[in-house]
Motif scaffolding. Structure first.
Motif, PDB file in Angstrom:
ATOM      1  N   GLU A  30      70.472   0.587  76.329  1.00  0.00           N
ATOM      2  CA  GLU A  30      69.828   1.823  76.756  1.00  0.00           C
ATOM      3  C   GLU A  30      68.857   1.576  77.912  1.00  0.00           C
ATOM      4  OE1 GLU A  30      68.682   4.507  73.771  1.00  0.00           O
ATOM      5  OE2 GLU A  30      68.106   5.991  75.274  1.00  0.00           O
ATOM      6  N   SER A  58      70.658   6.804  72.807  1.00  0.00           N
ATOM      7  CA  SER A  58      70.097   8.103  72.434  1.00  0.00           C
ATOM      8  C   SER A  58      70.890   9.234  73.075  1.00  0.00           C
ATOM      9  CB  SER A  58      68.641   8.190  72.889  1.00  0.00           C
ATOM     10  OG  SER A  58      68.592   8.329  74.288  1.00  0.00           O
ATOM     11  N   SER A  59      70.893  10.385  72.401  1.00  0.00           N
ATOM     12  CA  SER A  59      71.737  11.468  72.904  1.00  0.00           C
ATOM     13  C   SER A  59      71.197  11.980  74.225  1.00  0.00           C
ATOM     14  CB  SER A  59      71.826  12.591  71.881  1.00  0.00           C
ATOM     15  OG  SER A  59      70.573  13.204  71.755  1.00  0.00           O
TER      16      SER A  59
END
Lengths: 1135, 486
Positions: A1029, A1103-1104
């Motif tokens: 991420e 994460s979305s």
């Protein structure tokens, strides 16, 4: 001041070095006296101390003498302020105007504060001017430029104080800002922060407080393209663009170093700076670190801006991360840390000698060096074995079998680095050095080496000493119920064999109950035999669990909460923490060792305009025909005209055909008159000697080969398009021919350079440097570290301060350079060859210049050996003299003779920063008192005292131990400032470990990212999803957004003439030459990371929010690059 | 295959075609017309047709007439408040990101804007000015696109203009106050006409007159219709500075539940609601946005907006275009929202691209989110965020919504320049800057409709004070605006 205090041997060493230096200067001057160069003598002045350097750098006469006087009883900072006042008052130097005097005063003061090394005093201040307050009084404006950064925060802040100090002396009023000006600063600094980096970001109110009260107007040149949006077009601020120099001085200077400024303000009793009290009390960031009982919290700052391909080795303070070992090896300290070379291999070859790691503490970054006397990583192999790998050979053998890296091993950091960074000491891991000292203290005897388990237990029982570190497991990493489970399991299933030398556990059952994982967390090494887990030498372990000889549990309930306390109670022994703190790290920059090339890389600084094409080939220029009617080789170039003072002939060469040395022919560009002054007396315009005219390059070209007696068989021989210097003086073509012949490239100042990452080295062995003891003796080395006579190649000797160990690549490049210099001496100057070197062994002992970027002072060095690592090893004082430390910085070496003969001010670019990175002066002798102060915090003892380890447990401030530790600072001014250095941990090879970082051997960014993630999956201390991420957020997404944006706002370029256009021309073709025009940002560049981002985001389930960002940018790209009309046909139509 | 058949005419005529030229021709939206044009215009000496040999002059105008922005107007007649979309990029984007598309995009702008000026200026091609010595004082006119603006050391302004034949430099002298003042307003990539005198060496034109395309000077002879239209923009739902309370009051008003009879009366007369972009705060628009969002999911943000808009009484027609915070491509012209988002709304809500020209029962409204206002504020003195209508005035004067390329507005090189104002709208509606402004100019009403977001951290820093929750309502009979405050 006066001479540097040295021992007799060091005196001999310095004399030897200076003898060679003067000999080489003499040869260089003999060559240059022939007038074949811009100046008939060498252009690098020597500086034996700081005072000399400052005077040479700024060029105000009399400064050196005054500095020597002032420094006798004032500190450096005080002397700088006093000197500034002297100059402004006109006591030193000679100035026409008040403005000039103030300007010089400020420059000299900064030069002194920066040891006369960096370019900040000349390049960092554009000018000083006087402005008008609204009440009609005058105030001082200092225009800072980008290179002020190289001065560092303290010098930046003090430069403002100098300005204030001198303005009082000459009766100029303070700056009274208007309200909108204050707000402009706020907006501008916040904007600067977004486009560049600031070490410290003051709050908006802090900025207002500074601007409102600072008696000097901190102004600056525009350095960025961005413009402010709110407070534009102000009367007294000439630009709407962002002024980087101003932002730096205000934020990193005044705001960050306010306490230091205040100290001087108080000492000098200057009024008008009382606001600093408000500023400092108004919330210092230091306070926060000390809260909560001295505990040190995990810091994730080093994880910011993670880049693809640069792996994380450990998340902040996470079990499995680097375990701190205090100490110094001969190739660490001064912001360089050591890890075991086995760890380098196991962690997929990303770390090698010289690689920069961003670390959690004590500093921000560290250069890495191999140290094989500390513990390597602990791994689990695919077959289930858990073992620690301490040597490189085993590591290479087992590398492919590693399933998980449970622990990445130890990191060696010295006390001095904690002191330098003012970081509280963190609790020491229990280690052999500590144990040995406890043993000695208790028993009065030296500790046994590698005691076996029975001896270890005996020592514990007999002397009540802590359990030996080799048998101390990481008890503090497991939970209470894990401990219970483990003890019960072993009591029930354990089988002791081989007279207690082995403990067997059933493998299947152990896995089922999670026992194997607990053993791994504890770092209890084990192997798998016939479905059994075998633990060697288990007796201390069994006792720690509170089990008896028969493996029966000796207790019912755990006596207390804390596991380590339980163990102490159950075992009856003292057991210390094995890894009380872990240090997180990730890769910063890869190591570097490469020839310095400009891009495109020229062999000679000779302008050929467009005639050489995009490749700047001189051969194309020599056969260039502008059109069908023109002569072959006739090209139009901008070049500086020179004139012969004796016969009046005009030429661009340095020597007239009559043999006289020529001088630039200056004229006024406005009125056209020839004037031999820098300023036209009539129009007051700056004169120039540059004109664009046709020269017959073919003749020049052929004649140069002829003069040298060289045949033209060069594969590639390149010049430059246009000279960047003021007078556009070209280099003699002959130099380029010889450089091309030896495959050397030139830098902007006419020298040949090689760049390397810096690492420190305080002791050497002849056998690891590709040299012999005999050779070392020749070079003035006499005794080894223990005072024995030097006779064998494997004796450890203290490295002399100005001796360098360079990478093999550098040695080869230097060898080529010596050949080039010899050719130059013989064929161009008609002198004797000097080096006559054939192999790299022959060049051991040659004199070099070390020079760091952003600085303007070279340091004299001598080549003492080579290493296979891609680094430049040198004494920390040598690095400090260049104002570098070893946290991943890099700088260059060049051959001394090359600098003396070929360097000239005439070639330096006439633009901001042009004088940086050029050897404007040469420091001949290193005085430890005059190097960067950071080097004074290096500890040089052979072991750390017991007291050190014990106090480290209390998060002590390292300053409290300053007296106890043997630091460089305590040796300054005595002969031991050079001699008698020791180290605590040896390493058998300073070049151990892989040669090249995987970052450099892997191909595309996607490959690098894959390798980074696969390593992250292997290391227990790393959370791979977080790495994925972070890379997406800080590297791929900004790249995608940036390129997409750039695509829709892009400029265009002509492929033929290289002309650039802000937008596509309406004619479609190049308005200058009619050539084909193309885009500068292509679809491929925009889409480059889209696919991999989508894949990684999905695989690691980031994460979305991040997933949506990628998804949206995917739609955006599709919409921009797909024709709606053809989209409607659909893919199926094509298949 | 398709390529070969297209090019067969050229091949049969005896020409070879270079790959680049072939690509250019086949990527064109009317290749056969282009081929006919090439056959008519190509030089006889050419054997292999390359990109340079394709001369678009004389072709653009032909093409213009053939291809409007939208092939057929999209009409929604089922409601009592009809709406038809006259110009919108949605589903018509042809750009694939090639160099020639950028050239065509600017040529299209030039040809359409220069046509508007041509009647007032007797301009000649720039190429014809080169290399000929002229009698000093000869008056010359050109129509050019600004490619560079410089100030000389003596304070004069030196502007380089470009047309499809070449480029020329024009000097706006400081000594001629009027023309110099006018030239203050020039921004990069404007298309204007200039008249003046050539200097002796024929290399420079000293400007005497500057002509912007401008709107024709019409009186207020509008044929109004009954009812009212309401204009909003920059709702920014999802942001932590979204003004929920004020928005709820607004919803009460449009759903005709207001307790204030005055307001209710207005609400009863409402026929249209026009929304000019930024209906949500979006995701990933600026760094660190995740910390300033109350709804971090983009689709949840739109669900929330849809929830509000679906409550609007069905006899009011709503038309929504996107802005830079919305989930559509950033490069302008922006197509409308994707299907996935449109589905969340009542089918009667009409979605358009940005910019879009819509016909509301005879009233022409040009909707543009207003990204270019940032450029106008940065480059023209006297234009500020506090008076956005002044920037909009500059748009209509140059008959172009966003002249400057390469600065703050990302563009997609489409075949036609959607920013050119061909049809003169009755109302030009922008948003983006979060301030409110209304102005009448030559029969066109300029409206900037403010925001529903409080001052953000960013705006604080750059000294922008928003005017939230103010709503202009226009009486479609008189074109008189009223300002409501919530």
């Amino acid at each position: 001041m006066g001479d540097i205090v040295v021992s007799e041997t060091m005196q001999k060493y310095f004399d030897l070095m200076e003898g060679v230096l003067h000999n080489e200067i003499e040869i260089a001057n003999r060559a240059r006296s022939q007038g074949k160069d811009p100046k008939p003598e060498t252009e690098i002045p020597l500086a034996k101390d700081l005072a000399d350097r400052v005077e040479n750098l700024i060029g105000v006469e009399g400064v050196a003498g005054r500095i020597r006087e002032l420094e006798t009883d004032l500190s450096r900072e005080e002397a700088a302020l006093a000197l500034g006042k002297d100059i402004a008052a006109g006591n030193v130097g000679n100035f026409d105007t008040k403005r000039e005097a103030i300007e010089s005063a400020i420059r000299v003061a900064i030069a002194m504060l920066t040891e006369g090394v960096v370019a900040a005093p000349i390049e960092g201040i554009d000018r000083v001017d006087l402005g008008k307050n609204d009440d009609g009084t005058e105030y001082i404006k200092i225009y800072y430029a980008g290179p002020i950064r190289s001065a560092g925060g303290t010098a930046q802040a003090l430069s403002v104080l100098v300005g204030d100090y001198v303005r009082r002396g000459i009766g100029v009023d303070r700056y009274k800002p208007r309200k909108e000006e204050v707000e402009r600063y706020v907006e501008e600094i916040l904007l600067y922060r977004r486009i560049a980096t600031l070490q410290y970001m003051p709050s908006e109110d802090e900025i207002r407080l500074i601007v409102d009260n600072c008696p000097i107007c901190i102004d600056g040149e525009p350095t960025e393209q961005e413009e402010v949006e709110g407070y534009r077009n102000l009367d007294r601020i000439e630009t709407n663009r962002v002024r980087g120099g101003m932002a730096l001085v205000l934020a990193e200077g005044l705001a960050l170093k306010a306490p230091k400024v205040q100290k001087h303000v108080n000492k000098l009793k200057i009024d008008g700076w009382e606001w600093l009290d408000t500023f400092i009390s108004g919330g210092s960031s230091d306070e926060e670190d000390k809260d909560e009982k001295n505990k040190v919290k995990p810091k994730d700052k080093y994880m910011r801006d993670l880049i693809a391909g640069r792996p994380v080795f450990s998340h902040p303070s996470r079990p499995g991360g680097f375990r701190l070992r205090y100490g110094r090896s001969r190739n660490t300290s001064f912001a360089a840390s050591g890890i075991n070379p086995a760890g380098m291999v196991i962690m997929d070859n990303f770390i090698v000698a010289g690689t920069q790691l961003k670390i959690e503490r004590p500093g921000k970054a560290a250069g890495m060096a191999p140290v094989d006397s500390i513990e390597g990583p602990t791994v689990r192999l695919y077959n289930g074995d858990v073992l620690r790998i301490d040597d490189e050979k085993t590591a290479i053998e087992l590398h492919s079998q590693v399933e998980t890296i449970i622990d990445i091993g130890e990191i060696l950091i010295n006390y001095g680095d904690f002191l330098e960074n003012n970081h509280p000491l963190i609790p020491a891991s229990y280690c052999v050095e500590w144990w040995a000292q406890e043993f000695l203290k208790k028993t009065g005897q030296n500790a046994p080496e590698n005691p076996n388990q029975h001896e270890v237990m005996d020592i514990c029982n007999r002397y009540n000493l802590p359990l030996h570190p080799d048998y101390t497991y990481i008890w503090h990493d497991i939970e209470r119920d894990e401990f219970l489970k483990l003890a019960e399991f072993i009591a029930k299933n354990g089988i002791k064999e081989d007279q207690g030398n082995r403990l067997f556990l059933p493998e299947g059952k152990a896995k089922e109950h999670g026992i194997k994982t607990i053993l791994e967390k504890l770092l209890v090494l084990h192997r798998i035999y016939d479905n059994k887990i075998a633990i060697e030498n288990p007796l201390p372990f069994i006792n720690c669990l509170g089990l008896g000889e028969d493996l029966k549990k000796q207790w019912e309930e755990l006596p207390c909460e804390d596991i380590l306390e339980c163990i102490i109670k159950l075992s009856g022994w003292t057991v210390r923490e094995k890894a009380p703190m872990r240090i997180g790290a990730r890769m910063g920059r890869p190591e570097k060792a490469n020839r310095r090339k400009m891009s495109p890389a020229p062999h000679v600084l000779f302008p050929i305009g467009e005639s050489g094409g995009n490749t700047r080939m001189l051969s194309s220029a020599a056969s260039y025909k502008a059109n069908n009617n023109s002569k072959v080789g006739e090209i139009k170039i901008e070049i500086g005209n020179r004139i012969c003072p004796s016969c009046g002939m005009e030429t661009h060469e340095f020597r007239c055909e009559c043999g006289t040395h020529t001088i630039p022919k200056l004229f006024c560009p406005r009125c056209g008159r020839a004037v031999n002054k820098d300023i036209c007396p009539k129009c007051k315009a700056a004169t120039s000697c540059v004109t664009a005219h046709n020269i017959n390059f073919k003749t020049v070209y052929d004649r140069a080969f002829e003069r040298l007696g060289e045949r033209n068989k060069l594969e590639s021989f390149k010049g430059v398009k246009r000279m960047m210097s003021k007078h556009m003086t070209p280099e003699p073509l002959e130099k380029g021919i010889l450089r091309a012949k030896h495959d050397l490239f030139t830098f902007k100042d006419g020298t040949v350079r090689y760049d390397m990452s810096d690492l420190p080295l305080t002791h050497i062995r002849a056998d690891e440097l590709g040299t012999t003891a005999e050779k070392l003796l020749e070079m003035g080395y006499e005794k080894d570290i223990r005072g024995n006579k030097l006779e064998r190649d494997d004796q450890v000797v203290t490295l002399n301060v100005q001796d360098l160990v360079v990478s093999r690549g550098a040695a080869e490049y230097i060898l080529q350079t010596t050949k080039y210099i010899d050719d130059l001496l013989v064929k161009y100057y008609g002198l004797e060859p000097y080096y006559k070197a054939e192999t790299i062994e022959d060049i051991i002992g040659v004199m070099l210049i070390g020079l760091a970027p952003h600085t303007s002072a070279g340091v004299l060095g001598r080549l003492v050996g080579f290493t296979k690592s891609s680094v430049g090893y040198a004494h920390p004082f040598f690095h400090a003299a260049k104002r570098r430390n070893c946290d991943g910085d890099e700088d260059c070496v060049m051959l001394l003779m090359d600098g003396l003969i070929n360097f000239s001010h005439e070639y330096l670019p006439d633009k901001r920063g042009g004088k940086m990175d050029a050897p404007l002066v040469l420091t001949t002798r290193i005085d430890p008192s005059e190097v960067d102060k950071e080097a004074h915090n290096i500890d040089v003892c052979s072991s750390y005292p017991l007291e050190f380890y014990e106090t480290s447990l209390n998060y002590t401030n390292p300053k409290e131990l300053e007296e106890t530790m043997d630091l460089v600072s305590s040796r300054l001014g005595t002969p031991t400032q050079f001699d008698g250095f020791m180290f605590t941990h040896d390493t058998s090879d300073i070049a151990a470990g892989p040669v090249k970082s995987a970052y450099k051997t892997l191909g595309s960014m996607v490959e690098k990212m894959d390798a980074q993630l696969s390593l992250a999956e292997k290391i227990r201390a790393v959370d791979v999803a977080d790495v994925a991420e972070r890379v997406l957020i800080s590297h791929f997404l900004p790249d995608l957004f940036g390129n997409l944006r750039a695509f829709s706002r892009q400029g265009t370029r002509c492929v033929k003439c290289g002309g650039k256009f802000r937008r596509a021309p309406l004619t479609g073709t190049c308005p200058h030459c009619g050539g084909r025009v193309i885009l500068t940002v292509h679809e491929g560049a925009v889409k480059k990371y889209l696919e991999v981002s989508l894949k990684v985001a999905k695989k690691y389930n980031v994460s979305s929010y991040t997933q949506q960002r990628i998804e949206l940018i995917g739609y955006d790209i599709e919409s921009l690059f797909k024709n709606d009309k053809s989209k409607q046909m659909g893919l199926a139509d094509y298949m | 295959m398709q390529e070969m058949s297209l090019l067969s005419d050229l091949l049969e005529a005896g020409y070879q075609v270079s790959p680049q030229a072939a690509e250019l021709i086949t990527s064109h939206n009317n290749p056969s017309a282009l081929i006919n044009h090439i056959l008519g215009s190509v030089d006889d000496s050419v054997f292999v047709i390359d990109v340079e040999d394709i001369d678009f002059t004389g072709f653009e105008e032909v093409r213009e007439a053939e291809i409007p922005c939208k092939q057929e107007p999209v009409v929604n007649t089922t409601s009592a408040n009809p709406i038809s979309v006259l110009c919108d990029i949605t589903d018509c984007s042809t750009c694939v990101g090639e160099y020639m598309e950028f050239v065509q995009y600017f040529r299209n702008r030039y040809s359409r804007l220069s046509e508007m000026i041509r009647g007032r200026v007797n301009a000649r091609p720039m190429e014809s000015l080169k290399g000929k010595r002229r009698v000093p004082g000869d008056e010359i006119s050109i129509i050019g696109m600004v490619s560079e603006i410089k100030n000389t050391s003596n304070g004069h302004r030196l502007v380089r203009f470009e047309d499809p034949t070449g480029s020329f430099q024009v000097l706006f002298s400081m000594n001629d106050k009027d023309i110099y003042e006018e030239s203050n307003k020039l921004v990069l990539d404007d298309v204007v006409g200039v008249s003046g005198n050539l200097t002796n060496d024929g290399k420079l034109l000293i400007a005497k007159k500057l002509v912007f395309p401008d709107l024709p000077n019409m009186g207020l002879s509008k044929n109004g219709i009954q009812g009212k239209a309401l204009f909003i923009s920059d709702v920014h739902i999802g942001s932590n500075t979204f003004l929920q309370e004020q928005w709820d009051d607004f919803m009460t008003f449009v759903t005709r539940q207001s307790e204030n009879p005055e307001l209710n009366k207005i609400a009863q007369q409402l026929r249209y609601i026009v929304v000019a972009g930024d209906i949500v705060d979006g995701v990933g628009i600026y760094p660190g946005q995740e910390n300033e969002l109350t709804i971090p999911d983009i689709y949840d943000q739109y669900e929330e907006v849809a929830h509000y808009f679906n409550q609007i009484p069905s006899d009011i027609t709503v038309v929504i275009g996107p802005g830079n915070h919305d989930a559509v491509r950033q490069a302008e012209p922006q197509p409308t929202f994707p299907e996935r988002i449109r589905k969340m709304f009542d089918p009667r809500i009409k979605f358009v691209g940005n910019p879009a020209l819509v016909d509301l029962d005879g009233v022409l409204v040009l909707m543009y989110h207003g990204r270019s206002i940032d450029d106008f504020v940065a480059s023209i003195q006297g234009i500020s965020y506090s008076e956005p209508e002044k920037a909009m005035l500059e748009m209509v004067k140059r008959r172009h919504l966003s002249p400057t390329y390469g600065s703050r507005v990302s563009i997609a090189p489409e075949k036609t320049d959607h920013f050119v104002i061909d049809h003169i709208p009755d109302i030009l509606h922008c948003g983006h800057v979060h301030t409110v402004g209304v102005k009448q100019y030559r029969g066109t009403l300029l409206i900037n409709s403010g925001t529903w977001q409080d001052q953000t951290e960013f705006q604080k820093r750059v000294n922008v004070v928003p005017e939230p929750a103010r709503v202009p309502v226009v009486d479609l009979a008189t074109f008189q605006p009223t300002m409501l405050q919530f």
